[in-house]
Design a protein around this motif. Structure first.
Motif, PDB file in Angstrom:
ATOM      1  N   UNK A 121       0.860  -1.187   0.000  1.00  0.00           N
ATOM      2  CA  UNK A 121       0.000   0.000   0.000  1.00  0.00           C
ATOM      3  C   UNK A 121       0.893   1.232   0.000  1.00  0.00           C
ATOM      4  N   UNK A 122       0.531   2.216  -0.790  1.00  0.00           N
ATOM      5  CA  UNK A 122       1.260   3.476  -0.786  1.00  0.00           C
ATOM      6  C   UNK A 122       0.732   4.380   0.320  1.00  0.00           C
ATOM      7  N   UNK A 123       1.626   4.866   1.152  1.00  0.00           N
ATOM      8  CA  UNK A 123       1.258   5.768   2.243  1.00  0.00           C
ATOM      9  C   UNK A 123       2.190   6.966   2.246  1.00  0.00           C
ATOM     10  N   UNK A 124       1.676   8.090   2.748  1.00  0.00           N
ATOM     11  CA  UNK A 124       2.484   9.303   2.824  1.00  0.00           C
ATOM     12  C   UNK A 124       2.234  10.027   4.132  1.00  0.00           C
ATOM     13  N   UNK A 125       3.232  10.780   4.512  1.00  0.00           N
ATOM     14  CA  UNK A 125       3.147  11.709   5.640  1.00  0.00           C
ATOM     15  C   UNK A 125       2.516  11.099   6.889  1.00  0.00           C
ATOM     16  N   UNK A 126       1.436  11.743   7.405  1.00  0.00           N
ATOM     17  CA  UNK A 126       0.885  11.287   8.692  1.00  0.00           C
ATOM     18  C   UNK A 126       0.280   9.895   8.593  1.00  0.00           C
ATOM     19  N   UNK A 127      -0.276   9.541   7.445  1.00  0.00           N
ATOM     20  CA  UNK A 127      -0.814   8.178   7.293  1.00  0.00           C
ATOM     21  C   UNK A 127       0.298   7.136   7.418  1.00  0.00           C
ATOM     22  N   UNK A 128       1.456   7.439   6.860  1.00  0.00           N
ATOM     23  CA  UNK A 128       2.575   6.517   6.927  1.00  0.00           C
ATOM     24  C   UNK A 128       3.056   6.364   8.374  1.00  0.00           C
ATOM     25  N   UNK A 129       3.262   7.482   9.059  1.00  0.00           N
ATOM     26  CA  UNK A 129       3.766   7.397  10.428  1.00  0.00           C
ATOM     27  C   UNK A 129       2.746   6.759  11.358  1.00  0.00           C
ATOM     28  N   UNK A 130       1.463   7.061  11.146  1.00  0.00           N
ATOM     29  CA  UNK A 130       0.417   6.432  11.956  1.00  0.00           C
ATOM     30  C   UNK A 130       0.435   4.908  11.762  1.00  0.00           C
ATOM     31  N   UNK A 164      10.641   4.457   0.087  1.00  0.00           N
ATOM     32  CA  UNK A 164      11.805   5.134   0.648  1.00  0.00           C
ATOM     33  C   UNK A 164      11.637   6.650   0.654  1.00  0.00           C
ATOM     34  N   UNK A 165      11.206   7.215  -0.448  1.00  0.00           N
ATOM     35  CA  UNK A 165      11.037   8.664  -0.520  1.00  0.00           C
ATOM     36  C   UNK A 165       9.938   9.133   0.422  1.00  0.00           C
ATOM     37  N   UNK A 166       8.854   8.364   0.518  1.00  0.00           N
ATOM     38  CA  UNK A 166       7.752   8.724   1.414  1.00  0.00           C
ATOM     39  C   UNK A 166       8.187   8.663   2.875  1.00  0.00           C
ATOM     40  N   UNK A 167       9.012   7.666   3.194  1.00  0.00           N
ATOM     41  CA  UNK A 167       9.527   7.551   4.565  1.00  0.00           C
ATOM     42  C   UNK A 167      10.379   8.770   4.904  1.00  0.00           C
ATOM     43  N   UNK A 168      11.261   9.148   4.007  1.00  0.00           N
ATOM     44  CA  UNK A 168      12.114  10.312   4.248  1.00  0.00           C
ATOM     45  C   UNK A 168      11.265  11.578   4.409  1.00  0.00           C
ATOM     46  N   UNK A 169      10.248  11.732   3.571  1.00  0.00           N
ATOM     47  CA  UNK A 169       9.385  12.916   3.650  1.00  0.00           C
ATOM     48  C   UNK A 169       8.641  12.969   4.989  1.00  0.00           C
ATOM     49  N   UNK A 170       8.142  11.810   5.424  1.00  0.00           N
ATOM     50  CA  UNK A 170       7.384  11.761   6.677  1.00  0.00           C
ATOM     51  C   UNK A 170       8.266  12.095   7.872  1.00  0.00           C
ATOM     52  N   UNK A 171       9.475  11.525   7.907  1.00  0.00           N
ATOM     53  CA  UNK A 171      10.354  11.786   9.039  1.00  0.00           C
ATOM     54  C   UNK A 171      10.905  13.210   8.998  1.00  0.00           C
TER      55      UNK A 171
END
Length: 940
Positions: free
Chosen positions: A631-640, A665-672
């Motif tokens: 599943x593709x996740x970004x930002x707060x959805x990814x960290x949650x 990988x890019x989404x993880x970096x953006x979220x953190x």
């Protein structure tokens, strides 16, 4: 270079407290302790007590466990005086803090057989409410923690001791200081470092005393920030960031009419914080109602238990809106409800007559996870109806312009809706403080073009995100095969469990059916369950994803109909496993199923839960340690979603596992970068496999340098050398635990064979046994306070059932036990701390009872244990001339209290009372027999 002795540190602490207005008091024995207690109770209550009246108070104070004593401390005692007058006795005065008497006591010694001496105790009105154990600089802080545990076990809760009234324990070695609540079962992971409002830790003892122990501050902690949990029957103390958040909200409500929000990272205990502020706000007369608002599913899953445990009846968990209307119209001041019900009341004009009076009264709303509940028309409706409102939001992942779905529209960020951030505690802070775990992220199952490789599924190359490829049934089957192959490794042989988040309902259905098919064909034995809402959930490709549909029963049309039918089929599978009767066709059936499945995930009865959007936000289970992601996740959805895995539970759970089949990988970096700090990402994500291998081998070199062979461990005479061996091997156990969860783990990468590691482990356990025996024999030893990590020594949940399964399988295959099987069992038993004490029992069962088994092996073993237990009781009774019934009563009490009886208890069950000089030696002998019996029989 000399090292500052512990006594100097202790004297400085007492002196510092005296400078802050504490009265130093010298009490050598219990008689003087009681004289002081009587005087302080009299002064607090402006009364003179006779000895008989004081005896009644003592009798009242001595009752109950730690939790009961915490309630007694906060209650009043009704006593009839000899004059005939009835009065109420206070033990603390919450109204006038300085009316309470603060004293500091040093090196108080109990009169128990163990003769423990306690370092520094703070008495409030004569009762010990804060206790500190100190160690010299350079000594591991956990040594002081273990010492308090030993005191609790031996003397704190004995008759005549008032140390069961301690609310907060302090431990310090001068450079590191921690605090924690007093409970029967203590965990070092529940010790906290105090910090200032900016989350700067205060470690030095002198600074800690200045910040934490001024009389008004420590009394505030005890009276306002120690919470009694009725559901768990324990007391809890808030962490520093929780305290600062509560105080900031309280000041903000008193002094402004603006809204505000708290940014505390997921897993940091927002429910407890929100409960405390809700409770405090009800004491403000100007506030008519305090309304805590949650999403429906969060109320079902966690908040009901939490809030009702602290304030019974505060929550109405039904869908009946009329109950909420009644609470709004009567004198109920604290209301916990759902956003859906609150919206229904505001929208439906038929309810307005009963609650119109609230339009101008001050109403404070506290929103849990405000980023999920407040971006829509509901927020506007609530503000319009309750015109004199003030709103406080809690979130672990705020919405900023960058992660908002509507970047250019007003009112779409947390700050725009809730004004100012009143306190911030990010994931970086939480990981630093050991309040949540770091993540291990493994990007697996990436794809390459078919012309490069016949098999288009390669775990080592970059991802090509195409819908056609991602939805390919062959690739989904490869993912299922991968999970089946690696699930035991990731969950430490199912000591934990996992959530599998998919991109759509269709994917969830396909994955579930693949797991089911492979289970039916015998390829795995995992309990797999699923839950999703009744419509086709499209992949969340937005940065926001705030339009949640979880839990809503949609109109049955298009694919919704087929997805509902599929879900009911899957629920029937679930019913067959757990003997339940859920169905979406029944009234409230979906929610009941959802609530039940959450409990089964928490209890590890479900190994893998397949979801789409549900359960990847707002669901807390410490036993979940792995998240599989297609599943593709970004930002707060990814960290949650990631944060479902990083709740702290025990030593075995060293981190949260993230296994993603997408290139995030890019989404993880953006979220953190958004929610933490990209430059500090290493604090959030654990090190690489190779780095841990190198660290293991470096520690191994230290071990070999100290003890070149297994036999040389026996030559370690100096206790500091033994302590060094324990410390090094404990680190190796921790590192091995982390390494074993990596997919690429190979034992050959470590510079030690598995057998040699097991041999060293046996020596580690021998020292563990020595420590245990030293405590039983009351010998002073540096090893008494050493920390042994025994839970990490278990392999594959090796217990009695596991051993019996091995025996059963061997008998089925060969008709008898082979030498290899017996050797394997002996090795497993000898290296497992929980089975070592049962080795004779297991061996005798194998030797005498395997041939001619009449029934199931578990039943035969249970019967064997009952027989041996009775024989052992008879032998103990005869050999030591004790009353059998008395011994059994002590065993029953041990099962209830988990406390080893004291000397007098053992003497009381002797048929003939020994001479005074012989009592202690005989009691110690029976104590050892008692411990051996409990280890052998009471935990089978």
């Amino acid at each position: 270079m000399s090292v500052e002795p512990e006594q100097v540190l202790e004297d400085r602490m007492v002196s510092h407290l005296a400078d802050q207005g504490y009265e130093y008091i010298n009490i050598e024995n219990e008689e003087k302790f009681l004289i002081n207690l009587k005087l302080q109770i009299e002064n607090l209550n402006s009364i003179e007590l006779t000895n008989s009246e004081f005896d009644k108070i003592l009798n009242y104070l001595e009752g109950g466990n730690v939790f009961k004593k915490a309630k007694i401390l906060r209650d009043k005692f009704r006593i009839k005086l000899s004059s005939g007058e009835t009065v109420w006795i206070n033990f603390i005065d919450n109204e006038n803090v300085l009316k309470n008497k603060f004293q500091v006591l040093q090196q108080y010694s109990n009169s128990n057989v163990y003769k423990n001496r306690y370092d520094v105790t703070i008495l409030i009105n004569g009762l010990p409410l804060v206790h500190c154990e100190l160690k010299r600089k350079g000594v591991e802080l956990k040594t002081a923690f273990n010492q308090i545990n030993r005191y609790q076990h031996q003397t704190f809760n004995m008759k005549g001791s008032f140390y069961g009234y301690v609310q907060i324990f302090l431990i310090s070695n001068g450079v590191n200081t921690k605090y924690y609540a007093n409970n029967k079962i203590q965990s070092f992971k529940q010790t906290f470092t105090w910090a200032d409002e900016n989350n700067i830790n205060i470690n030095q003892l002198e600074d800690f005393i200045s910040s934490f122990l001024p009389k008004e501050k420590i009394f505030d902690m005890i009276s306002n920030f120690v919470i009694l949990s009725e559901s768990e029957k324990v007391i809890k103390v808030l962490r520093p960031y929780q305290v600062h958040a509560v105080k900031n909200i309280y000041k903000h409500i008193l002094n402004t009419d603006k809204n505000g929000y708290i940014w505390h990272t997921t897993g940091s205990g927002k429910t407890l914080t929100s409960y405390k502020i809700s409770q405090l706000l009800t004491s403000i007369k100007e506030i008519k109602k305090v309304i805590f608002v949650v999403d429906r599913k969060d109320l079902d899953f966690k908040t009901t238990t939490e809030f009702n445990s602290f304030s019974e009846g505060a929550i109405d968990g039904t869908d009946n809106t009329k109950i909420l209307v009644k609470q709004l119209s009567d004198d109920t001041k604290l209301i916990v409800t759902t956003l859906q019900k609150l919206n229904a009341v505001v929208v439906n004009k038929k309810y307005h007559k009963a609650i119109d009076y609230l339009k101008k009264d001050k109403v404070v709303f506290i929103f849990d996870e405000c980023h999920r509940s407040q971006f829509g028309d509901t927020h506007k409706r609530i503000k319009k109806f309750f015109s004199n409102n003030q709103m406080i939001g809690f979130t672990g992942t705020p919405i900023f312009k960058k992660n908002s779905i509507s970047k250019n529209l007003p009112g779409k960020t947390t700050e725009e809706l809730f004004d100012v951030c009143l306190h911030k505690y990010t994931i970086i802070d939480a990981i630093r403080d050991d309040n949540v775990l770091r993540f291990a992220i493994e990007y697996v199952g990436k794809y390459i073009k078919k012309e490069k490789r016949a098999n288009n599924f390669d775990p080592k190359v970059e991802n090509i995100d195409t819908t056609e490829l991602l939805n390919n049934p062959e690739n989904k089957e490869k993912i299922v095969d991968f999970i089946i192959a690696n699930h035991d490794r990731k969950t430490h042989s199912k000591n934990f469990n996992s959530i599998f988040a998919t991109d759509s309902v269709n994917s969830a259905i396909q994955y579930y059916e693949l797991f089911k098919s492979k289970k039916d064909s015998g390829e795995h034995t995992l309990n797999v369950a699923t839950i999703f809402s009744f419509q086709a959930n499209e992949e969340d490709t937005s940065a926001d994803g705030i339009n949640y549909i979880d839990g809503k029963i949609m109109n049955e049309k298009n694919s919704a109909s087929s997805s509902r039918e599929k879900l009911d089929q899957f629920i029937q599978d679930y019913n067959n496993i757990f003997n339940t009767n859920f169905s979406t066709t029944k009234n409230n059936g979906f929610y009941l199923y959802s609530n039940h499945i959450s409990k089964k995930v928490r209890s590890r009865d479900v190994d893998i839960l397949i979801v789409v959007d549900m359960f990847i936000t707002g669901f807390d289970s410490p036993m979940v340690n792995t998240l599989y992601l297609d599943k593709n996740l970004k930002y707060h959805n990814l960290l949650q979603a990631f944060s479902r895995t990083n709740r702290i539970v025990n030593e075995r759970k060293s981190h949260g596992n993230i296994v993603t089949f997408r290139n995030l990988k890019e989404s993880v970096d953006d979220a953190f970068t958004l929610f933490a700090d990209k430059d500090r990402k290493d604090e959030v994500i654990i090190k690489t496999y190779n780095e841990y291998v190198d660290e293991f081998n470096e520690k191994l070199d230290e071990l070999i340098s100290l003890s070149p062979s297994v036999q040389s461990v026996d030559l370690l005479i100096d206790e500091n050398d033994k302590k060094t061996f324990i410390t090094i091997f404990r680190n190796l156990i921790n590192l091995n635990n982390i390494l074993s969860s990596f997919i690429e783990f190979k034992s050959q990468d470590l510079n030690i064979s598995e057998q040699l590691f097991e041999n060293y482990k046996s020596k580690y356990l021998d020292l563990y046994d020595l420590t245990r025996n030293n405590q039983l024999l009351e010998k002073e030893s540096i090893l008494n306070d050493i920390d042994f990590i025994v839970e990490l020594i278990q392999r594959d949940e090796i217990n009695i059932s596991y051993i019996l399964t091995l025996i059963d399988e061997a008998l089925s295959a060969h008709g008898s036990l082979t030498k290899d099987t017996i050797s394997n069992i002996n090795n497993l038993v000898s290296t497992n701390p929980f089975l070592r004490f049962k080795s004779e029992l297991i061996n005798e069962f194998i030797e005498n009872c395997i041939d001619g088994l009449d029934g199931e092996i578990q039943e035969e073993f249970d019967s064997f244990v009952i027989q041996k237990k009775e024989e052992s009781l008879e032998k103990i009774s005869n050999d030591y001339s004790i009353k059998k019934d008395g011994f059994i009563n002590l065993l029953d009490n041990f099962l209830y209290t988990n406390r080893i009886p004291i000397t007098d208890d053992f003497v009381d069950i002797l048929i003939e009372k020994p001479k005074i000089l012989e009592r202690r030696e005989i009691a110690n002998t029976i104590r050892n027999v008692f411990i051996d019996f409990t280890d052998t029989y009471l935990t089978v």
